[in-house]
Write a protein that holds these residues in place. Sequence first.
Motif, PDB file in Angstrom:
ATOM      1  N   GLN A  49     -12.918   6.661 -10.170  1.00  0.00           N
ATOM      2  CA  GLN A  49     -12.430   5.248 -10.457  1.00  0.00           C
ATOM      3  C   GLN A  49     -13.392   4.269  -9.641  1.00  0.00           C
ATOM      4  O   GLN A  49     -13.684   4.418  -8.685  1.00  0.00           O
ATOM      5  CB  GLN A  49     -10.953   5.296  -9.736  1.00  0.00           C
ATOM      6  CG  GLN A  49     -10.260   4.077 -10.148  1.00  0.00           C
ATOM      7  CD  GLN A  49      -8.736   4.080  -9.530  1.00  0.00           C
ATOM      8  OE1 GLN A  49      -8.091   5.079  -9.424  1.00  0.00           O
ATOM      9  NE2 GLN A  49      -8.349   2.985  -8.950  1.00  0.00           N
ATOM     10  N   GLU A  52     -12.205  -1.146  -6.748  1.00  0.00           N
ATOM     11  CA  GLU A  52     -11.856  -2.657  -6.947  1.00  0.00           C
ATOM     12  C   GLU A  52     -12.640  -3.532  -6.071  1.00  0.00           C
ATOM     13  O   GLU A  52     -13.081  -3.531  -5.197  1.00  0.00           O
ATOM     14  CB  GLU A  52     -10.266  -2.723  -6.641  1.00  0.00           C
ATOM     15  CG  GLU A  52      -9.471  -3.802  -7.109  1.00  0.00           C
ATOM     16  CD  GLU A  52      -8.066  -3.772  -6.641  1.00  0.00           C
ATOM     17  OE1 GLU A  52      -7.340  -4.270  -7.234  1.00  0.00           O
ATOM     18  OE2 GLU A  52      -7.690  -2.913  -5.551  1.00  0.00           O
ATOM     19  N   PRO A 184      -2.347  -8.235  -3.453  1.00  0.00           N
ATOM     20  CA  PRO A 184      -2.681  -8.288  -4.847  1.00  0.00           C
ATOM     21  C   PRO A 184      -3.376  -6.814  -5.100  1.00  0.00           C
ATOM     22  O   PRO A 184      -3.485  -6.697  -6.373  1.00  0.00           O
ATOM     23  CB  PRO A 184      -3.288  -9.603  -5.622  1.00  0.00           C
ATOM     24  CG  PRO A 184      -3.896 -10.051  -4.285  1.00  0.00           C
ATOM     25  CD  PRO A 184      -3.155  -9.433  -2.964  1.00  0.00           C
ATOM     26  N   SER A 185      -4.131  -6.322  -4.149  1.00  0.00           N
ATOM     27  CA  SER A 185      -4.948  -5.222  -4.656  1.00  0.00           C
ATOM     28  C   SER A 185      -4.125  -3.893  -4.995  1.00  0.00           C
ATOM     29  O   SER A 185      -2.858  -3.811  -4.998  1.00  0.00           O
ATOM     30  CB  SER A 185      -5.606  -4.719  -3.317  1.00  0.00           C
ATOM     31  OG  SER A 185      -4.927  -4.114  -2.295  1.00  0.00           O
ATOM     32  N   LYS A 186      -4.787  -3.283  -5.968  1.00  0.00           N
ATOM     33  CA  LYS A 186      -3.720  -2.067  -6.749  1.00  0.00           C
ATOM     34  C   LYS A 186      -3.938  -0.866  -6.009  1.00  0.00           C
ATOM     35  O   LYS A 186      -2.866  -0.216  -6.123  1.00  0.00           O
ATOM     36  CB  LYS A 186      -4.527  -2.095  -8.157  1.00  0.00           C
ATOM     37  CG  LYS A 186      -4.536  -3.242  -8.948  1.00  0.00           C
ATOM     38  CD  LYS A 186      -5.295  -2.828 -10.338  1.00  0.00           C
ATOM     39  CE  LYS A 186      -5.166  -4.307 -11.302  1.00  0.00           C
ATOM     40  NZ  LYS A 186      -5.809  -3.765 -12.756  1.00  0.00           N
ATOM     41  N   PHE A 187      -4.905  -0.738  -5.198  1.00  0.00           N
ATOM     42  CA  PHE A 187      -5.060   0.689  -4.643  1.00  0.00           C
ATOM     43  C   PHE A 187      -4.754   0.525  -3.134  1.00  0.00           C
ATOM     44  O   PHE A 187      -4.978  -0.253  -2.419  1.00  0.00           O
ATOM     45  CB  PHE A 187      -6.420   1.258  -4.768  1.00  0.00           C
ATOM     46  CG  PHE A 187      -6.436   2.553  -4.071  1.00  0.00           C
ATOM     47  CD1 PHE A 187      -6.000   3.808  -4.805  1.00  0.00           C
ATOM     48  CD2 PHE A 187      -6.896   3.176  -2.944  1.00  0.00           C
ATOM     49  CE1 PHE A 187      -5.890   5.042  -4.410  1.00  0.00           C
ATOM     50  CE2 PHE A 187      -6.867   4.219  -2.500  1.00  0.00           C
ATOM     51  CZ  PHE A 187      -6.521   5.572  -3.176  1.00  0.00           C
ATOM     52  N   LYS A 188      -3.594   1.242  -2.602  1.00  0.00           N
ATOM     53  CA  LYS A 188      -3.000   0.878  -1.224  1.00  0.00           C
ATOM     54  C   LYS A 188      -3.378   1.849  -0.343  1.00  0.00           C
ATOM     55  O   LYS A 188      -3.037   1.713   0.895  1.00  0.00           O
ATOM     56  CB  LYS A 188      -1.516   0.954  -1.627  1.00  0.00           C
ATOM     57  CG  LYS A 188      -1.119  -0.177  -2.550  1.00  0.00           C
ATOM     58  CD  LYS A 188      -1.389  -1.835  -1.908  1.00  0.00           C
ATOM     59  CE  LYS A 188      -0.925  -2.683  -3.069  1.00  0.00           C
ATOM     60  NZ  LYS A 188      -1.447  -4.148  -2.443  1.00  0.00           N
TER      61      LYS A 188
END
Length: 678
Positions: A49, A52, A184-188
């Motif tokens: 992946q 980000e 707002p980040s997608k990967f936590k």
Amino acid sequence: MNRWRIGKADSSKVAEFDQKTDLNRLTLEVLSSRGYNDLDSIVEFFTEQELEDPFAIKDMDKAVETINAAVDAYELICIYGDYDCDGVTSTSILFSYLESTGANVMYYIPERDDGYGLNVKAVEELAEKGVKLIVTVDNGISAINEAERIYELDMKLVVTDHHQPGEELPKAEAVVDPHQTDCPSKFKDLCGAGVALKLCAALDGGNYEAVIEQYSDLCAIGTVADVVPLNGENRTLVKTGFRYLPNTEIIGLDMMLEKLNIDRGHIVSDHVGFRIGPVINASGRFGSPITAVKALLSEDDEDAESYVDTMITLNNMRKTSEQEILKDIREFIDSDPTVLEHRVIVLAGKGWHHGIIGIVASKIQDKYGKPTIIITDEGNGEARGSARSVKGLNMFLCVTYCKDLLTKFGGHECAAGFSLRSEDIEAFRQKVYEYSATLEKPAVRTLYADKVLMPADISVDMVKGLNVLEPLGEGNPRPLFAILGAKVTDIVGLKENAHTKFTFVYGGLRAQALMFGHDPTKLCFTKGDNVDMLVQLEINSFNNKESVSIKVEDIRLSGVKQERYIAAKDTYEKLMSGEELPVNFVKKIIPERNELIMVYKYLNAVRETSMDTLFMRLSSDSMNYCKLKIIIDIFKDKELISYEGSSMRIKLLPVSKKVDLEESDTLVKLRSMIGKVE
């Protein structure tokens, strides 16, 4: 006995994907069993992946602005880390990056004795040294009071962390934590090292290229060691880091690979989890975490080697101390086996090193299959505890239930840490028992197998194909397989019976399996038995010839009814702890004379066995674990047997006089319970 759960692949999907991919059938079956049953999800799993934009994390822009301003003004910046592997690698990444930009930078990691995270004393010391900006890595999200003190002392704070935030955030110029609800980040699921690497990329204008090349090896180590899920971006970071690790430019890390005999041609997660990570962690557990940071930052060969040698020595000391604590625990359990007869095992000792009680808790939990809490009385009126749990008991809720007795605590569902006064240890133990008794069912360690192996699966080509699943770890565990109904044909002891190798026939296959740490004279099976086992498969290479190595993780006689065992064992523990049970039920579990005779005859034939083996051999519709354990208690009362609590071993003793079993304390107690109810 552990609970087993065995998955099953979707055979039609596997057949379809077998035609469309270059993955072998066994690998596809593992993926299918884990829920990857469409081509897109499989492609996504294997696709690295893209990372980000680092500025997608809330406050990253503010963090960069604050740090750059301090760099430009040549103000003293302190990287404030943590003493575990993630904290050490995070500190090393950010310090190294800032130093390379010409920043006036230092680092600080509290010793384990000082506790986790920011503390006021350290903050005040840093202010005296002239620090103007503190940047935390792998900590800080809960440092409310410490943050206030930082600003009282005319310093600024930037928090970078990956732990769950509370209702209140610390005062800071920026709080960089992807777990904030409005981030707002997608990967936590980044660890501290992952957040630190993203901060470095943001400081580099948002470009990952340079920081990946310089620090992905350290980031991979921190990510695997911190047991965060190895999916999404974490999978990318670890795979990338493992590509750089064999030729790392970090002198100390290069020496670690050499001294720990790690195969640079095939680096996998286990190398971090069982070799590199423990050595780095040993500095924080048994020495000073600064040693590990210096090893990773040193640019002098001799200095780096000295630090690495110290770390390895500390890790050996850690292993020795760990064995000493485990020996103390075995002796305590042998003297008082009732400590195991509760839904949570709570053990306390004096002078046990608080840096390793978490490791010990994990080992005890694995051995007995129950949530475990280990407490060390430090001898100054204070005690510390470390807890590990299994699904079914939320350890954080458990210690929260006991909070009135604790001076400090924290944790999550599977693990917790706490402090308390020494005088409150026993009250805490009883409070834990009280909490666990409120649960509807006992929490039991569960092992998850991906599928039942077929004889054709056990081949070099099939097993080698599983390598594509690396990196393995949290969220992507090493494949575990079930072999059901194998017939044992031979058993051999290895290294003076420290380990066992046995031969079995499975379908048309004849193979050997290894059981490490198991004495062949104390197994639950013998030659001729049919067994079920959970195994890991590996490739063994000897004299340029490859073969499949089968390592047994758990084994039992075929046909064991595990849920019956678990329920009856829980009933016995309720009975022994004094919980009120229906009178008709108590009557049913009081053994009859013929049942006592049957068990005694079996013991007379084998002379020595274990409780679990006894259950596997003698259980029936009328003879469950609860009744069997009561019979063993009766025999123990009358000195017909010896019972070693830590191993649950039963040995028949010579009889020198007539014994009246009706007078045993256990039978008297049970009959008095019936009388009270009636």
